[in-house]
Write a protein that holds these residues in place. Structure first.
Motif, short mmCIF file in Angstrom:
data_model
loop_
_atom_site.label_atom_id
_atom_site.label_comp_id
_atom_site.label_asym_id
_atom_site.label_seq_id
_atom_site.Cartn_x
_atom_site.Cartn_y
_atom_site.Cartn_z
N ARG A 252 0.68 -1.03 -0.01
CA ARG A 252 -0.06 0.00 -0.12
C ARG A 252 0.88 1.18 -0.05
NH1 ARG A 252 -3.12 0.25 -2.15
NH2 ARG A 252 -4.73 1.55 -0.69
N THR A 253 1.68 1.33 0.59
CA THR A 253 2.84 2.51 0.75
C THR A 253 3.48 2.58 -0.62
OG1 THR A 253 3.55 2.09 2.95
CG2 THR A 253 4.89 3.45 1.81
N ALA A 254 3.99 1.35 -1.39
CA ALA A 254 4.60 1.32 -2.69
C ALA A 254 3.45 2.06 -3.68
CB ALA A 254 4.94 0.08 -3.09
N ASP A 255 2.13 1.69 -3.52
CA ASP A 255 1.35 2.21 -4.37
C ASP A 255 1.22 3.63 -4.04
OD1 ASP A 255 0.75 -0.27 -5.33
OD2 ASP A 255 -1.14 -0.95 -3.88
N LEU A 256 1.08 4.13 -2.93
CA LEU A 256 0.85 5.58 -2.55
C LEU A 256 2.24 6.44 -3.12
CD1 LEU A 256 -0.88 7.80 -1.47
CD2 LEU A 256 0.17 7.40 0.80
N VAL B 72 2.44 9.38 -6.09
CA VAL B 72 3.13 10.53 -5.72
C VAL B 72 4.19 10.79 -6.99
CG1 VAL B 72 4.76 11.87 -4.32
CG2 VAL B 72 2.92 10.89 -3.26
N ASN B 73 4.73 9.80 -7.43
CA ASN B 73 5.62 9.82 -8.46
C ASN B 73 4.92 10.30 -9.72
OD1 ASN B 73 7.91 9.10 -6.50
ND2 ASN B 73 7.72 6.95 -7.17
N GLU B 74 3.74 9.83 -9.99
CA GLU B 74 3.12 10.10 -11.01
C GLU B 74 2.60 11.58 -10.94
OE1 GLU B 74 -0.31 7.48 -11.18
OE2 GLU B 74 0.81 6.16 -12.65
N TYR B 75 2.27 12.11 -10.00
CA TYR B 75 2.13 13.48 -9.81
C TYR B 75 3.10 14.33 -10.33
CZ TYR B 75 -2.48 13.12 -7.44
OH TYR B 75 -3.87 12.77 -7.46
N LYS B 76 4.32 13.77 -9.51
CA LYS B 76 5.82 14.53 -9.87
C LYS B 76 5.96 14.51 -11.35
CE LYS B 76 10.58 14.35 -8.55
NZ LYS B 76 11.47 13.67 -7.90
N GLN B 77 5.95 13.36 -11.77
CA GLN B 77 6.08 13.25 -13.32
C GLN B 77 5.13 14.01 -14.26
OE1 GLN B 77 8.73 11.11 -14.77
NE2 GLN B 77 8.07 12.43 -16.48
N ASN B 78 4.06 14.15 -13.78
CA ASN B 78 3.20 15.31 -14.70
C ASN B 78 3.84 16.70 -14.57
OD1 ASN B 78 0.78 17.06 -14.53
ND2 ASN B 78 0.60 15.39 -16.23
N LEU B 79 4.10 17.05 -13.16
CA LEU B 79 4.60 18.26 -13.14
C LEU B 79 6.15 18.62 -13.85
CD1 LEU B 79 3.92 18.81 -9.24
CD2 LEU B 79 2.44 19.86 -11.36
N GLN B 80 6.82 17.71 -13.74
CA GLN B 80 7.90 17.69 -14.82
C GLN B 80 7.48 17.92 -15.94
OE1 GLN B 80 10.09 14.10 -13.38
NE2 GLN B 80 11.42 15.31 -11.92
N ASN B 81 6.68 17.26 -16.63
CA ASN B 81 6.47 17.11 -18.10
C ASN B 81 6.04 18.70 -18.31
OD1 ASN B 81 7.13 14.70 -18.44
ND2 ASN B 81 5.27 13.80 -18.17
N THR B 82 4.97 19.22 -17.44
CA THR B 82 4.45 20.44 -17.73
C THR B 82 5.30 21.55 -17.78
OG1 THR B 82 2.32 19.70 -16.68
CG2 THR B 82 2.66 21.91 -17.00
N PHE C 123 -7.35 13.19 -1.85
CA PHE C 123 -6.07 12.57 -2.38
C PHE C 123 -6.02 11.10 -1.83
CE2 PHE C 123 -1.42 11.38 -1.69
CZ PHE C 123 -1.05 11.49 -2.74
N LEU C 124 -6.40 10.69 -0.51
CA LEU C 124 -6.40 9.49 0.07
C LEU C 124 -7.48 8.62 -0.23
CD1 LEU C 124 -4.65 10.37 3.24
CD2 LEU C 124 -3.40 9.34 1.10
N SER D 54 4.13 1.46 11.17
CA SER D 54 4.52 2.65 10.37
C SER D 54 5.53 2.30 9.25
CB SER D 54 5.09 3.59 11.45
OG SER D 54 6.32 3.15 11.72
N ARG D 55 5.23 3.30 8.38
CA ARG D 55 6.03 3.35 7.16
C ARG D 55 6.33 4.68 6.78
NH1 ARG D 55 5.95 -1.24 8.25
NH2 ARG D 55 5.75 -2.94 6.81
N ASP D 56 7.57 5.00 6.08
CA ASP D 56 7.94 6.50 5.64
C ASP D 56 7.53 6.72 4.27
OD1 ASP D 56 8.42 7.13 8.43
OD2 ASP D 56 10.60 7.04 8.10
N LEU D 57 7.06 7.79 3.84
CA LEU D 57 6.91 8.04 2.31
C LEU D 57 7.52 9.61 2.12
CD1 LEU D 57 5.21 7.07 -0.14
CD2 LEU D 57 3.37 8.89 0.64
N GLN D 58 8.41 9.62 0.97
CA GLN D 58 9.24 10.46 0.57
C GLN D 58 8.20 11.29 -0.41
OE1 GLN D 58 12.14 11.41 2.28
NE2 GLN D 58 12.15 13.22 1.45
#
Length: 583
Positions: free
Chosen positions: A48-52, A56-66, A234-235, A279-283
Motif C-alpha cells: 500500500r505504501t508503494a502504491d501511494l 506521488v511519483n506520477e504527480y511529480k512526473q506530470n509536473l516535470q512534463n508540464t 487525495f487518499l 508505520s512506514r515512511d513516504l518521501q
C-alpha cells in the motif's frame, strides 16, 4: 506404595505430558499463525505504501512534463486558452484524484508588477489582479493560471509569496530545482470548509538545465507549476482499495515534533491497541511523511485461532483418553499378575485350555503333580501328556458336557505323571466364556487323592480290627455324637437292652441325669480338651442298681488329608479303683 496409586500416577503423567504437548503445539501453531499474519500485514503495508509512492511519483512526473513544456515553448506562448485545453486533456479528476487543479505561478519582480497585470488583462483576463494573504514587499509569486477555473477562481491571482508557508515551499522548489511539497495548509479553495491540504510545486526555468549558482538560477526562474491537493480527496480512492486499514499521517520535521496531518483512526484503537500499529515512511520531494497503519478492527483478533484451539482441545481430550487407557492397561496388567500369582500359588493343579485343547495355563502345582514344567507343555494337548488311553473317550464326553455350559465338579479320574506313575485325582471342569458369551476354552483343577485313598483304606482296616476287639471301642465326632461302636461297646454300655446301633446318638443320652455331669467332667471334657484321658468311671449299667466300674482310655486322631478329627474311647471292666490322670 499402593499399586493403584502408582497406576494413577503413571496415567496422570501420560495425561499431563500429552496435554502439555498439545497445548505447546497449539501455542506454537498460534504463534506461527500470528507471525504469518503479521508478515502478511507487513507485506500489505509495504504494497500500500508503494502504491501511494507510485501515485506521488506520477504527480511529480506530470509536473516535470508540464514544466518542460513551458520551458520549451516559453511562457509567452502560454495563454489562458492553451493552458485550459492542456489541463482538460489531463483528465485530472480521474488521473490525479485529490488534485483541486493544475496551476502555473509566475515569478513577478516588484518593479514589473504593473506590467504583469497589464499583460494578463491583454490576454483576456480583464478582471485579473494580484491578491495577497498578508502584506509583502518581496517579489511576487503570482498564481497566473489555475484550471479548472470554475472550482479555483478564488485562487487565481493569489501571491504565494505573501504567506510564509507557501513562500517557503516556492523557494524550496527553486533551490532544489526539483519537487517541493508544502507543510499542511488550508487551501483558499477549501477555506469555507476548513479542509487541510498541501501543494506540490515544480520550478520552471527558462532553460532546460538551470545554473548551479543560486543567484543566476533565480534570474532563470520563470515560475512554478503546481498541484493544490486536498488530502481527503487525495487518499480517498487509495484508502477505498482496502477497507481493513485505518491511517494516520504525520509530517516529519527536523528537530520538531511530528505534525499530525491526517487521521481516520478510531480513537479507541489508538488508546486500546497501540501495539497494533505499524508505520512506514513516504518521501514527497523535500518532505517526509510518517504513515501509521491500524487494522480497522483490531479487537477482532481472537486470543487463539479457533481451528488451533479446537485441535488443542481435541489433543487434550485424546491425552485424557490415552491416560485412561494407560490406567486400564496397568490395572489389567496388575490383575493378570495377581491372577497369575493366585494360579501359581494355588495348592490345586490348575490347567486352562482353548477350545482346540491346547494348554494355555499350567501352574506350579500342576508342575509338581505331573512332573512337567509349564514351558514344555504350553500349546501342547493334555491328551498327549497325562490322560491314559482308556480315559480319552470319557474325557471327550466331559468336554462336550462342559461345552454345553455345564460345570462338572468332584469327578474321580486318573492321570499319568511324567514318571509313568498313576495318580488318582478329583477334577473340576468348567467352560470359559468371552465378554460376548462365546466359548473360548476350559479350566481344570485337580486334587491328588492318592494319599487320601490310602488313609481311607487304613481307616477301613482299623474299623475291621475294632469290630472284633474284646474291649469296648467307640469314636465320637466334634459334636460328641457316636460315629462307630463295636459289639463289645454295645454290650458294656447298654447291658441287657442292647440296641443294634448307637451311631448318631449322643453318648450322654445313655446316662442317667444324676451321673451325666460327673461323666462329662471326668471323661469327655478332658478328652476333648487334652486329646487324651485315662480314668475309672462307675458306669450305671442299665437294668442294674449297682454301678459297673469301667476303665476309659481315650485319645484324639486327626486326618489333615481329610480335614477331619476323631475322638476314640476304649473301655473295659475293672475291679480295682483307679485315680484319674489327665495328660
Amino acid at each position: 506404595m499402593d499399586q493403584s496409586f502408582t497406576n494413577w500416577a503413571y496415567a496422570t503423567l501420560v495425561g499431563v505430558l500429552g496435554a502439555s504437548l498439545c497445548i505447546a503445539m497449539g501455542f506454537h501453531l498460534q504463534r506461527n499463525a500470528e507471525a504469518t499474519e503479521a508478515l502478511a500485514f507487513e507485506h500489505l503495508l509495504d504494497r500500500r505504501t508503494a502504491d501511494l509512492q507510485h501515485t506521488v511519483n506520477e504527480y511529480k512526473q506530470n509536473l516535470q512534463n508540464t514544466a518542460s513544456l513551458i520551458t520549451a515553448f516559453g511562457q509567452d506562448e502560454l495563454t489562458p486558452e492553451r493552458f485550459r485545453n492542456y489541463v482538460n486533456s489531463l483528465n485530472l479528476r480521474k488521473e490525479f484524484p485529490g488534485a483541486l487543479g493544475l496551476a502555473f505561478a509566475r515569478k513577478v519582480p516588484l518593479d514589473k508588477e504593473a506590467e504583469f497585470i497589464q499583460e494578463m488583462r491583454m490576454k483576456g483576463l480583464r478582471d485579473f489582479q494580484i491578491r495577497f494573504i498578508s502584506p509583502s514587499s518581496q517579489d511576487r509569486f503570482v498564481m497566473q493560471y489555475i484550471e479548472p477555473i470554475e472550482e479555483n477562481h478564488s485562487a487565481q491571482g493569489l501571491d504565494l509569496g505573501s504567506e510564509n508557508v507557501r513562500r517557503e515551499n516556492c523557494l524550496s522548489a527553486f533551490s532544489r530545482a526539483d519537487l517541493s511539497v508544502s507543510k499542511p495548509i488550508t487551501m483558499i479553495q477549501n477555506a469555507h470548509v476548513g479542509r487541510l491540504g498541501f501543494t506540490m510545486l515544480m520550478p520552471v526555468f527558462n532553460k532546460a538545465v538551470p545554473s548551479s549558482d543560486l543567484g543566476a538560477r533565480y534570474e532563470e526562474l520563470v515560475g512554478w507549476v503546481s498541484f493544490p491537493i486536498s488530502i481527503d480527496r487525495f487518499l480517498k480512492a487509495w484508502l477505498a482499495q482496502d477497507q481493513t486499514l485505518q491511517l494516520r499521517i504525520s509530517v516529519l520535521e527536523e528537530k520538531q515534533t511530528p505534525a499530525l496531518f491526517f487521521d481516520n483512526v478510531e480513537p479507541q484503537n489508538v488508546t486500546l491497541y497501540p501495539h497494533a500499529a505499524a508505520s512506514r515512511d513516504l518521501q514527497l520531494g523535500n518532505r517526509r511523511w510518517r504513515l501509521e497503519f491500524w487494522p480497522s478492527q483490531p479487537d477482532n483478533n481472537t486470543p487463539m485461532n479457533p481451528v488451533y484451539l479446537a485441535l488443542t482441545l481435541l489433543g487434550i481430550a485424546l491425552s485424557g483418553l490415552a491416560a485412561y487407557q494407560v490406567k486400564r492397561t496397568l490395572d489389567r496388567r496388575d490383575e493378570l499378575r495377581l491372577h497369575k500369582q493366585l494360579v501359581n500359588n494355588s495348592s490345586e493343579a490348575l490347567i486352562a485350555e482353548d477350545t482346540r485343547g491346547r494348554i494355555l495355563v499350567w501352574n506350579h502345582a500342576a508342575e509338581e503333580l505331573f512332573g512337567l514344567d509349564s514351558a514344555s507343555v504350553l500349546y501342547d494337548q493334555e491328551q498327549n501328556l497325562t490322560i491314559p488311553d482308556e480315559l480319552l473317550t470319557s474325557e471327550k464326553r466331559l468336554h462336550e458336557r462342559a461345552a454345553q455350559g455345564e460345570t462338572l465338579k468332584n469327578i474321580q479320574t486318573l492321570r499319568i505323571s511324567d514318571s509313568a506313575k498313576r495318580i488318582h485325582l478329583r477334577m473340576n471342569l468348567a467352560p470359559i466364556y468371552s465378554h460376548n458369551r462365546k466359548l473360548v476354552g476350559y479350566t481344570k483343577s485337580f486334587r491328588d487323592e492318592t494319599e487320601a485313598r490310602m488313609v481311607w483304606k487304613d481307616i477301613h482296616s482299623l474299623e475291621e480290627l475294632i469290630a472284633h476287639a474284646p474291649d469296648g471301642v467307640i469314636t465320637l465326632d466334634r459334636s460328641r455324637k457316636i460315629k462307630l461302636a463295636n459289639p463289645a461297646a454295645l454290650l458294656l454300655l447298654q447291658g441287657a437292652n442292647v440296641k443294634s446301633t448307637l451311631i448318631g446318638q449322643q453318648l450322654t443320652e445313655l446316662l442317667a441325669p444324676d451321673v451325666l455331669l460327673e461323666f462329662e467332667n471326668e471323661v469327655l471334657n478332658p478328652l476333648y480338651k487334652n486329646s487324651r484321658v485315662q480314668v475309672v468311671f462307675n458306669w450305671p449299667a442299665p437294668g442294674h442298681v449297682e454301678h459297673m466300674p469301667l476303665f476309659f482310655r481315650g485319645f484324639a486322631l486327626t486326618y489333615p488329608e481329610l480335614g477331619e478329627s476323631i475322638w476314640a474311647l476304649r473301655f473295659e471292666k475293672t475291679n480295682k479303683p483307679y485315680t484319674p490322670s489327665y495328660d
